[in-house]
Design a protein around this motif. Structure first.
Motif, PDB file in Angstrom:
ATOM      1  N   PHE A  83      46.636  44.890 -66.503  1.00  0.00           N
ATOM      2  CA  PHE A  83      46.430  43.821 -66.846  1.00  0.00           C
ATOM      3  C   PHE A  83      46.759  43.339 -68.507  1.00  0.00           C
ATOM      4  CE2 PHE A  83      44.899  44.052 -62.822  1.00  0.00           C
ATOM      5  CZ  PHE A  83      45.308  42.785 -62.185  1.00  0.00           C
ATOM      6  N   ASP A  84      47.157  42.080 -68.792  1.00  0.00           N
ATOM      7  CA  ASP A  84      47.093  41.713 -70.268  1.00  0.00           C
ATOM      8  C   ASP A  84      45.970  41.144 -70.666  1.00  0.00           C
ATOM      9  OD1 ASP A  84      50.060  42.070 -70.624  1.00  0.00           O
ATOM     10  OD2 ASP A  84      50.410  40.749 -68.814  1.00  0.00           O
ATOM     11  N   TYR A  85      45.050  40.462 -69.910  1.00  0.00           N
ATOM     12  CA  TYR A  85      43.967  39.737 -70.100  1.00  0.00           C
ATOM     13  C   TYR A  85      43.034  40.611 -69.147  1.00  0.00           C
ATOM     14  CZ  TYR A  85      46.210  36.307 -72.751  1.00  0.00           C
ATOM     15  OH  TYR A  85      47.103  35.694 -73.684  1.00  0.00           O
ATOM     16  N   LEU A  86      41.762  40.849 -69.470  1.00  0.00           N
ATOM     17  CA  LEU A  86      40.511  41.571 -68.560  1.00  0.00           C
ATOM     18  C   LEU A  86      39.726  40.318 -69.028  1.00  0.00           C
ATOM     19  CD1 LEU A  86      42.082  44.179 -69.086  1.00  0.00           C
ATOM     20  CD2 LEU A  86      40.706  44.784 -67.342  1.00  0.00           C
ATOM     21  N   LEU A  87      39.250  39.360 -68.457  1.00  0.00           N
ATOM     22  CA  LEU A  87      38.127  38.341 -68.962  1.00  0.00           C
ATOM     23  C   LEU A  87      37.029  38.347 -68.099  1.00  0.00           C
ATOM     24  CD1 LEU A  87      41.051  35.395 -69.100  1.00  0.00           C
ATOM     25  CD2 LEU A  87      40.094  36.997 -70.826  1.00  0.00           C
ATOM     26  N   LEU A  97      33.077  46.526 -69.235  1.00  0.00           N
ATOM     27  CA  LEU A  97      34.318  46.670 -69.206  1.00  0.00           C
ATOM     28  C   LEU A  97      34.816  47.539 -70.585  1.00  0.00           C
ATOM     29  CD1 LEU A  97      35.723  43.147 -68.241  1.00  0.00           C
ATOM     30  CD2 LEU A  97      35.948  45.519 -67.080  1.00  0.00           C
ATOM     31  N   LEU A  98      34.197  46.930 -71.557  1.00  0.00           N
ATOM     32  CA  LEU A  98      34.603  47.797 -72.931  1.00  0.00           C
ATOM     33  C   LEU A  98      33.972  48.928 -72.947  1.00  0.00           C
ATOM     34  CD1 LEU A  98      33.493  44.813 -75.534  1.00  0.00           C
ATOM     35  CD2 LEU A  98      35.737  45.721 -75.081  1.00  0.00           C
ATOM     36  N   ALA A 103      40.722  52.725 -75.563  1.00  0.00           N
ATOM     37  CA  ALA A 103      40.796  52.294 -76.717  1.00  0.00           C
ATOM     38  C   ALA A 103      41.952  51.519 -77.038  1.00  0.00           C
ATOM     39  CB  ALA A 103      40.624  53.428 -78.028  1.00  0.00           C
ATOM     40  N   GLN A 104      43.301  51.993 -76.465  1.00  0.00           N
ATOM     41  CA  GLN A 104      44.395  51.157 -76.701  1.00  0.00           C
ATOM     42  C   GLN A 104      44.613  49.875 -75.934  1.00  0.00           C
ATOM     43  OE1 GLN A 104      44.069  54.141 -75.061  1.00  0.00           O
ATOM     44  NE2 GLN A 104      45.702  54.182 -73.388  1.00  0.00           N
ATOM     45  N   HIS A 105      43.703  49.595 -74.968  1.00  0.00           N
ATOM     46  CA  HIS A 105      43.628  48.401 -74.362  1.00  0.00           C
ATOM     47  C   HIS A 105      42.481  47.551 -74.532  1.00  0.00           C
ATOM     48  CE1 HIS A 105      46.886  49.826 -71.934  1.00  0.00           C
ATOM     49  NE2 HIS A 105      46.125  51.022 -71.587  1.00  0.00           N
TER      50      HIS A 105
END
Length: 157
Positions: A83-87, A97-98, A103-105
């Protein structure tokens, strides 16, 4: 090679807020003619395989959104790559989530309400233990943030 922008909406159990966001955003993206990869998931495995909460489904349907085909799932490690966005719907789920995100995402993980322009809340509150008006408030917030996210995607950001 990935060609479509991919968006994952995340709450705790994936039965109220995130499936509502998925359904609202899917309908609005289709109406805008955008071809996107849209999904939702939970940070916890409480309801895997279950449909969205009946109250979420009912309130969404009253506004023309269909959540009936969705089934709850838990966020998976591969989601951070896909995914480009994990909201996240709130700060607790954002932190979960964090902590799990490579780290790269990390730049992909954000609060969904960052995209809202008419609501004063930083989070989409969990309506699970409340009354019917909580589900309407969730829809109000999600519609606002969805419109903001669509505007960002149209600009290509």
């Amino acid at each position: 090679m990935k060609t479509r922008t991919a968006i994952l909406f995340v709450c705790m159990g994936n039965i109220c807020r995130s499936p509502t966001a998925e359904g609202v955003f899917r309908a609005r993206a289709q109406a805008a003619g955008l071809d996107l990869d849209i999904d939702s998931a939970g940070t916890h495995a409480y309801h895997i395989g279950n449909p969205p909460d009946a109250r979420s489904t009912r309130h969404a349907a009253a506004r023309g959104y269909d959540l009936s085909i969705q089934r709850a799932r838990k966020v998976a490690a591969e989601d951070f790559e896909r995914f480009d966005y994990l909201l996240a719907m709130d700060h607790d789920n954002l932190e979960i989530l964090l902590r799990a995100c490579p780290a790269q995402h990390r730049h992909k993980v954000r609060l969904f309400m960052e995209f809202a322009s008419h609501s004063d809340s930083e989070v989409v509150p969990d309506p699970y233990y409340g009354g019917a008006n909580g589900f309407d408030l969730v829809l109000d917030y999600i519609e606002d943030a969805a419109d903001g996210l669509l505007a960002v995607l149209r600009k290509g950001n």
